[in-house]
Every structure is written in structure tokens, then in C-alpha cells.
Write a protein that holds these residues in place. Structure first.
Motif, short mmCIF file in Angstrom:
data_model
loop_
_atom_site.label_atom_id
_atom_site.label_comp_id
_atom_site.label_asym_id
_atom_site.label_seq_id
_atom_site.Cartn_x
_atom_site.Cartn_y
_atom_site.Cartn_z
N ASP A 174 0.84 -1.20 0.00
CA ASP A 174 0.00 0.00 0.00
C ASP A 174 0.88 1.26 0.00
O ASP A 174 2.08 1.17 -0.19
CB ASP A 174 -0.99 -0.01 1.16
CG ASP A 174 -0.30 -0.12 2.50
OD1 ASP A 174 0.94 -0.07 2.52
OD2 ASP A 174 -0.99 -0.27 3.53
N GLN A 175 0.24 2.40 0.19
CA GLN A 175 0.95 3.68 0.20
C GLN A 175 1.76 3.93 -1.07
O GLN A 175 2.96 4.22 -1.03
CB GLN A 175 1.85 3.78 1.44
CG GLN A 175 1.03 3.67 2.71
CD GLN A 175 1.74 4.23 3.92
OE1 GLN A 175 2.27 5.32 3.87
NE2 GLN A 175 1.74 3.48 4.98
N THR A 181 1.74 6.17 -4.65
CA THR A 181 1.20 7.39 -5.25
C THR A 181 1.51 7.39 -6.74
O THR A 181 2.61 6.99 -7.15
CB THR A 181 1.80 8.63 -4.58
OG1 THR A 181 1.32 8.71 -3.24
CG2 THR A 181 1.39 9.91 -5.33
N THR A 210 4.54 6.54 -1.41
CA THR A 210 3.97 7.81 -0.97
C THR A 210 4.98 8.61 -0.14
O THR A 210 5.05 9.82 -0.22
CB THR A 210 2.68 7.55 -0.16
OG1 THR A 210 1.80 6.80 -0.99
CG2 THR A 210 2.01 8.86 0.24
N ASN A 227 -2.97 9.98 -4.57
CA ASN A 227 -2.50 9.22 -3.40
C ASN A 227 -3.42 8.05 -3.10
O ASN A 227 -4.39 7.80 -3.79
CB ASN A 227 -2.48 10.12 -2.16
CG ASN A 227 -1.24 10.99 -2.13
OD1 ASN A 227 -0.18 10.56 -2.55
ND2 ASN A 227 -1.40 12.21 -1.65
N ARG A 228 -3.10 7.34 -2.00
CA ARG A 228 -3.93 6.25 -1.48
C ARG A 228 -4.17 5.16 -2.52
O ARG A 228 -5.28 4.66 -2.68
CB ARG A 228 -5.26 6.78 -0.93
CG ARG A 228 -5.08 7.87 0.14
CD ARG A 228 -6.37 8.29 0.79
NE ARG A 228 -7.05 7.17 1.44
CZ ARG A 228 -6.69 6.65 2.61
NH1 ARG A 228 -5.65 7.15 3.26
NH2 ARG A 228 -7.35 5.64 3.13
N LEU A 229 -3.09 4.80 -3.20
CA LEU A 229 -3.16 3.68 -4.15
C LEU A 229 -2.37 2.50 -3.58
O LEU A 229 -1.63 2.64 -2.60
CB LEU A 229 -2.58 4.11 -5.50
CG LEU A 229 -3.28 5.30 -6.17
CD1 LEU A 229 -2.57 5.67 -7.46
CD2 LEU A 229 -4.76 4.97 -6.43
N ALA A 230 -2.56 1.34 -4.21
CA ALA A 230 -1.84 0.15 -3.78
C ALA A 230 -1.47 -0.65 -5.02
O ALA A 230 -2.09 -0.52 -6.07
CB ALA A 230 -2.71 -0.70 -2.86
N ASN A 282 -7.05 1.25 -6.13
CA ASN A 282 -7.26 2.07 -4.94
C ASN A 282 -6.86 1.29 -3.69
O ASN A 282 -7.08 0.08 -3.60
CB ASN A 282 -8.74 2.47 -4.82
CG ASN A 282 -9.07 3.64 -5.72
OD1 ASN A 282 -8.27 4.56 -5.88
ND2 ASN A 282 -10.24 3.59 -6.34
N GLU A 283 -6.27 1.99 -2.72
CA GLU A 283 -5.81 1.34 -1.50
C GLU A 283 -6.94 0.55 -0.84
O GLU A 283 -6.74 -0.55 -0.33
CB GLU A 283 -5.27 2.40 -0.54
CG GLU A 283 -4.11 1.94 0.30
CD GLU A 283 -3.43 3.13 0.99
OE1 GLU A 283 -2.30 3.46 0.63
OE2 GLU A 283 -4.06 3.73 1.89
N MET A 342 -7.38 -3.00 -2.08
CA MET A 342 -6.20 -3.87 -2.11
C MET A 342 -6.48 -5.29 -1.60
O MET A 342 -6.27 -6.27 -2.31
CB MET A 342 -5.06 -3.25 -1.31
CG MET A 342 -3.78 -4.08 -1.29
SD MET A 342 -2.45 -3.27 -0.37
CE MET A 342 -2.96 -3.60 1.32
#
Lengths: 409, 409
Positions: free
Chosen positions: A259-260, A262, A311, A337-340, A385-386, A389
Motif C-alpha cells: 500500500d501507500q 502514489t 507515498t 494518493n492512497r493507491l496500492a 485504490n488502497e 487492495m
């Protein structure tokens, strides 16, 4: 009767009690009649304490002095483990990196091993002694103390196994082996009996965290059979070796995720031949690791480039891009942000072209939007999107039937 | 413009704050235009913590592995001090014992320095760098890590000063210099401006504790001028050098004392030629340090031998004597506890035969019974009741007028 290199990481030697436990694991192999070389890391949090001491002195300690400071950590462990072995009646002897003949490039903080002079270790092994070697550290031709960077003790163990032509290199850790995916997130995750070097490399690079990629690469190059296993449980771990002897019919071996992430998009770039190299050379010089890269051609003279970074690196990434705005000649930067990242890995993909398509279908069925894609011969990575995940990992783990043991080595 | 070797002991580098203070002391000398080599010990209680770790593993750790363990202590200090110097804008570089070319005998725990290869240090000094060297440690010809035993960092500093032909070796410590006697007991005790190597040797051997005797002997042999001074105060300390330039007309330079002494008397020994050597060889083999020895001839074929030991060694002393009772052929052992040793030291005694007599007269006047006496050319030691110790020291300090500065260097 053979030669085994055993490696125990920081958590496995985190206390006197744990060091005594490690001594038993070493003695077990010795009692089976093997010659044993043990590689150990610094005790648990001791590296953190040393780093904290340095930070009290200065925010930017020189890398040479950090190496001088940090290498004391493994030196403490080798002496304590050797005492423990001696106390149990076994003839053992400890060696720092320089004493064990581990020669490196003249780079502090992240040196590569250039040669191992095994004469002394071989002599001790011939005398029936157990050799206990400090991981993570080496020495330059000029006698400077260096460290091997992250995963350094894994690398020391594999390099020693290669140089000594060991029969096996056992990496003891706080997990029982390599899993199809992270069992903390997916209950049906299964420990793999075997995995190929290449698959492990992809998984290691993808953040599976069990073994450092450099160590796996070293093992692959020198064909050192590795086993990742628990330092507390007796059960067999996961064997890492060439393809031939393994669960052949698994198309996907494992699922890695992180995770985390960007996504950074640089918009309105002049689409010259050198645009790509200029951007990524600039970022690389600032030590920013870029992962997936996508270039979209808009049909005009302008182009956009998207790439993913951790990130935590975003702030620096944007700073660098803004600093070089004139040279790079772009219109604006967009970030998400907040992608995985979710990746499937398996050597079987090479001969199964539909695997990526199947992955996208599974994700689509779960209403998971794929934001970026990157593929290699044995992996497909997607950025989602995170919040999606874990759902994505579970769905893929199910769809590719990873919880089923399909073949045993 | 010269070369100064500075040595800072464990209490002087016991915290990050203290290390920063040491950095200032180093920079001061550098700013005066001197080349500087700094020798440091392990931080404060860090050696104790390492010893405690080893004891958790085994009651009897091997001396080789203890050396491996303990030498990490100074390695931590050299890196931190070097970082502090670099942070202040000074070019500094740290060296472990083996990197600094400090070669020793192949004995663990208490090795003597056999040679110092100064090539690397000289190169760095020529480049204008400050060299920070780990005290207390060295390396054998075979590449084994050794330690120099008690007072080892003092010895490292003096040996480096000798090998580099330094102009001076400054021993920074938690006291401001060498005193006429212990100022914690005698209020009129005075810091000496100067003292000869021989006097310092006697005082060091007599438990004055400021400097290790081995280091003083080394300094004497190589004529290295030493200064013992405070690591926190700026005032001058005590200069230790050859006689010539010092307060000549002081007959007694200082008074040393030590409590917890026990007198052991072995009674009814067959008075053969080998009796003395048999007893003391036996005790020496068990590492029991015997101090004053008195043989009284009783006129018959039997003799008695008295000697003093530290009270903490009494139990082992008696055990050894009883174990060898048959070989030693004695009738019984008598012991007297709660004694103390009081000694006056001064080169002036050589030419003043009445000094011992004066000492006895002073003690007699104070009703202090002298139980044993031992003399050398520059010292007279007496053993008295522990309860009389401070009274004896005060009376002697007065009688020999030690609180008066009679001449200045």
C-alpha cells in the motif's frame, strides 16, 4: 555430511534467550554431521539504538562513520552466539566481516561483495569448528569497514554459501516460509514448498519482505539452494531453487501487494526523444525509486508520463520535478494518493498468455478499477485504490486456486 | 605546532553530551595548530552492559569471545566522536585497533602491544585529518582481535604517542590531575604540577588509580611526556616526565593508601631454600597478587612467612594454600583482616636516608601501630589498622608539608 550455511536475522537473535535457541538450531545441524557456518545480524532493535545515538550527534552522519558504528551490532551477536555454542561444549569461533575475508567495493552504506577469501573459514571448518560470521559487513581492499545495505545479512549468507560451495543455505526468519500471499491479510494463504529463484525475485522485489532481492539474485547466479524457514518451529520451510524440481503446474505462485503508493503524472511534456530519460535520470540521481512507468501519447506534440512512487517519496519527487521544471519543460504535475500495488507472480505465465486477461477479469468482476498495469514474463502488477487492495488479493488468491496444494516437490 | 595524543576515558565519553564536550577539547588543540590523535574508551557503563550480556549466556565466556564482544564498545565511541567532529566542520576519521596498526601478542584479555604500524595514521595526519582511535584493543599477526587489559586505553594512547613521536600525551580524566594524596580523604591535598615517571609508577602501583602503571612504564621507556588533566575543567593538570625539570626539593611527592588489606601468615614452614619460591609460585599460578612479603626467622629449623593480599583475594589464597598444604609443609595459617596500606613516595628519598625513620616517628606519635613495612628506593609502605588509615595519611601529609607548593616547574 555436507556444508550448511545458516542465517539468523535480527528478530531471531533479539535476546539472550533467542540466541540460546539459535545455538540449538546450529547444534542440530552439527549433530547431523554437517559442517556449519552461521551468519547472524545485529540483535533485534540494537541497530535502531545505534542509529538513534548517531542522530543525537548529528542529523547527517557520514556513511563511513555509520558503517563503523553499525557493524558493532553484528559483532556483539557473533561473540554471544559463539559463547553459547562453547558453553554447550561445541568448538566455535566468531569472525567479523573483515576477519571472514568478505571483501567489498569501496562504498559505504551499500557496498557490494567483490570477493570472499575463504582460506581461514575453510581451515576452521576442517578443524571441525563451527564458524560464526557477522552478516551485513565487509572490508575494502584499503581496510575500510563497509556495510552491505538492506538485506545485507541475507547476502552475506548466500555469498558465503556460494564461495564455500555449501550444499545449502538456510535463511531462518520469524515466518515459517514463503507464502502464496501475506497470511496476515488472506486466511487461505498457504506456505509454498518450493519456488523458483525468478519467482522469488519478483516476490522479493514486490515487497514480500522475506528475503532481500540481492540475496536471491546472488543465489540464482551461483545456484545456491536456499531454504526460508522458521527459527522457532521445526517444520520444513520453502525451498528456493531452479525451476526443474518444483510444482510445475502452478501458473501463479504467489500474490504480492503493497500500500501507500502514489501515482505522479507529468502533463504537457514536449514529446522529444530524450524526455523519458531526462525525467528518470533526474529522479534516479536524487535516489527516488520509480516503479511502474506509463507514457501516453496524446496525438499532439505534447505527451504525459505517469509513474508510481512510494507515498513517502512523493514530497521529494515533486520537489525534484519542480526544481528541474525548466529543463524538463512540462505544463503541470498531477498526483493521486492512497493507491496500492497488487501483483501476481509465477513462472507458468511465460507459456500462458491469458493470465493477465484473467487477472483483469477477476478484478473487474469485483468492481475494482485498475489504474496502472505493468507486466514482465513472470508477473503482472496492477495499481488499484488502497481500499480495494485486500479485496483484490483475496479474489485473485481464490481465482488462481492458490490455497490448493497442486503438487509437492 | 606539534603532534598531541589525547586520551579520554569511559566517564569522559559516557554520554552524547560528554562526547560533544570531548569534541570541543579536540578542536581546541587543532585550532592551536597541532596535529591531533584522539584515543577513546568505551562509553561509561557500556562495557559493564556487555559483560552482563555475556554472563547471561555463560559464567565463563572464553577470553577470545570476550575480546570480540568488548571491543565493540570503543568502536561505538570512535564513530560517534568522529561524527561530532565532522559535524563541527573538522575532517576526522575513526580507526579501530586493527585499522590503526596496533599489533599485540596472541593473548586474549590482557595482550601487550608488540608493534604499531603508523603508516596509515601518519598519512591521515599529513592530510590534516584528526585521527580518532579505539583504545584498549589491538590485533595479532593472525588477525585475531585482542584487548590490552585494565588501563588499556591509557596504554594505547602512550604507545601511539611513542610510535608517532608525539610531543605530548594528554590523559583526560574525571580528576584535575595527580594529587599529593586522595583529596576525598585529606582536605589539604594539593594537585601536583609535576611528578617523575618513577614516582608516578609507585603511586599508580599503590592504587592512586589515575593512570595505569603499564602506561606510565611505557611512557618512561619511550620518554613520552604525559599530562593528566580534567576533561571538564580548563586548568593545567599534572605533568609526568623525567626528574630534571621538577620540584626538586620535595622529598615526599605523594601519599598513596588502600584499605581492605589482609595479612596472611604461614606458620611453621620448613626453612628450606625453596620454601619462598614454592609458596609464591603456587599463588602466582592462581593469579593471586601478593604485595608485601616478610620472612621472620625464628632461630629454629622452622620459619614463618607473612604477606599481604587484597581482602577480596583472601578466600582463594587460603584455598590454594590448603590445597598445597602437603607440598608446602607448613603447620598453620593465620590471617588478620581490616588492615590498610599507607605509602609515601618521592624520588628525593634516594638521597635522604632518614625518611623512613621520620615516617615511623610520625606514626608512633599518633599511636598508630605499624604491622608490616616494605621499602624501595623511592617509597616506604606500611601496613596499619584500617581504622588508622586516614589518620596516618593526614599526619604524614602534614609532617612532610605536602600541602605547601615548594617549587614550580
Amino acid at each position: 555430511m555436507g556444508l550448511i550455511v545458516q542465517k539468523f536475522g535480527g528478530t531471531s537473535v533479539g535476546s539472550v534467550e533467542k540466541i540460546l535457541n539459535v545455538a540449538y538450531r546450529v547444534i542440530e545441524e552439527k549433530q547431523r554431521g554437517h559442517d556449519v557456518v552461521v551468519v547472524v545480524s545485529a540483535m533485534g532493535k540494537s541497530t535502531d539504538s545505534l542509529v538513534a545515538l548517531a542522530k543525537e550527534i548529528t542529523e547527517q552522519p557520514s556513511s563511513r562513520e555509520m558503517d563503523m558504528l553499525l557493524t558493532t551490532g553484528e559483532q556483539v551477536t557473533i561473540s554471544l552466539l559463539t559463547m553459547a555454542l562453547q558453553n554447550k561444549g561445541y568448538d566455535a569461533v566468531s569472525y567479523t566481516g573483515w576477519q571472514a575475508g568478505i571483501e567489498t567495493e569501496n562504498i559505504h552504506g551499500n557496498a557490494r561483495i567483490t570477493n570472499i577469501d575463504t582460506a581461514k573459514l575453510k581451515e576452521r571448518l576442517n578443524e571441525g569448528k563451527i564458524a560464526v560470521v557477522a552478516g551485513f559487513q565487509g572490508v575494502t581492499a584499503e581496510g575500510e569497514i563497509t556495510t552491505l545495505g538492506r538485506g545485507g545479512s541475507d547476502t552475506t549468507a548466500v555469498a558465503l554459501a556460494a564461495a564455500l560451495k555449501a550444499d545449502k543455505c538456510d535463511i531462518y526468519t520469524d515466518v515459517p516460509g514463503v507464502f502464496t500471499t501475506d497470511p496476515r491479510y488472506v486466511k487461505t494463504a498457504r506456505k509454498l514448498a518450493g519456488i523458483s529463484y525468478d519467482e522469488m525475485l519478483e516476490l522479493a522485489n514486490l515487497g514480500a519482505g522475506v528475503l532481500h532481492p540481492r540475496a536471491v539474485e546472488f543465489a540464482k547466479n551461483y545456484q545456491v539452494p536456499l531454504e526460508v524457514r522458521s527459527s522457532t518451529e521445526k517444520e520444513a520451510g520453502t525451498l528456493i531453487e531452479e525451476e526443474s524440481s518444483m510444482e510445475q503446474n502452478l501458473i501463479v505462485r504467489g500474490i504480492a501487494f503493497e500500500d501507500q503508493i502514489t501515482r505522479v503524472t507529468v502533463c504537457g511534456l514536449a514529446s522529444g526523444l530524450t524526455t523519458l530519460s531526462t525525467i528518470f535520470t533526474t529522479l534516479a540521481k536524487q535516489n527516488i525509486n520509480v516503479d511502474i512507468i506509463i507514457q501516453s501519447v496524446t496525438g499532439t506534440s505534447k505527451t504525459s508520463i505517469s509513474f508510481s512512487v512510494k507515498t513517502e517519496d512523493l514530497k521529494r519527487t515533486v520537489e525534484v520535478l519542480e526544481e528541474y521544471k525548466d529543463a524538463l519543460d512540462y505544463e503541470q504535475i498531477e498526483t493521486e494518493n492512497r493507491l496500492a500495488k497488487v501483483s501476481i507472480v509465477g513462472s507458468g505465465m511465460i507459456s500462458n498468455p491469458g493470465v493477465a486477461a484473467e487477472m483483469f477479469a477477476v478484478l473487474a468482476e469485483k468492481n475494482i478499477q485498475v489504474k496502472m498495469v505493468s507486466t514482465s514474463e513472470i508477473k503482472v502488477s496492477t495499481v488499484v485504490n488502497e481500499g480495494d487492495m485486500v479485496k483484490a488479493v483475496e479474489a485473485l488468491h481464490d481465482a488462481f486456486e492458490l490455497s490448493k496444494q497442486t503438487a509437492v516437490i
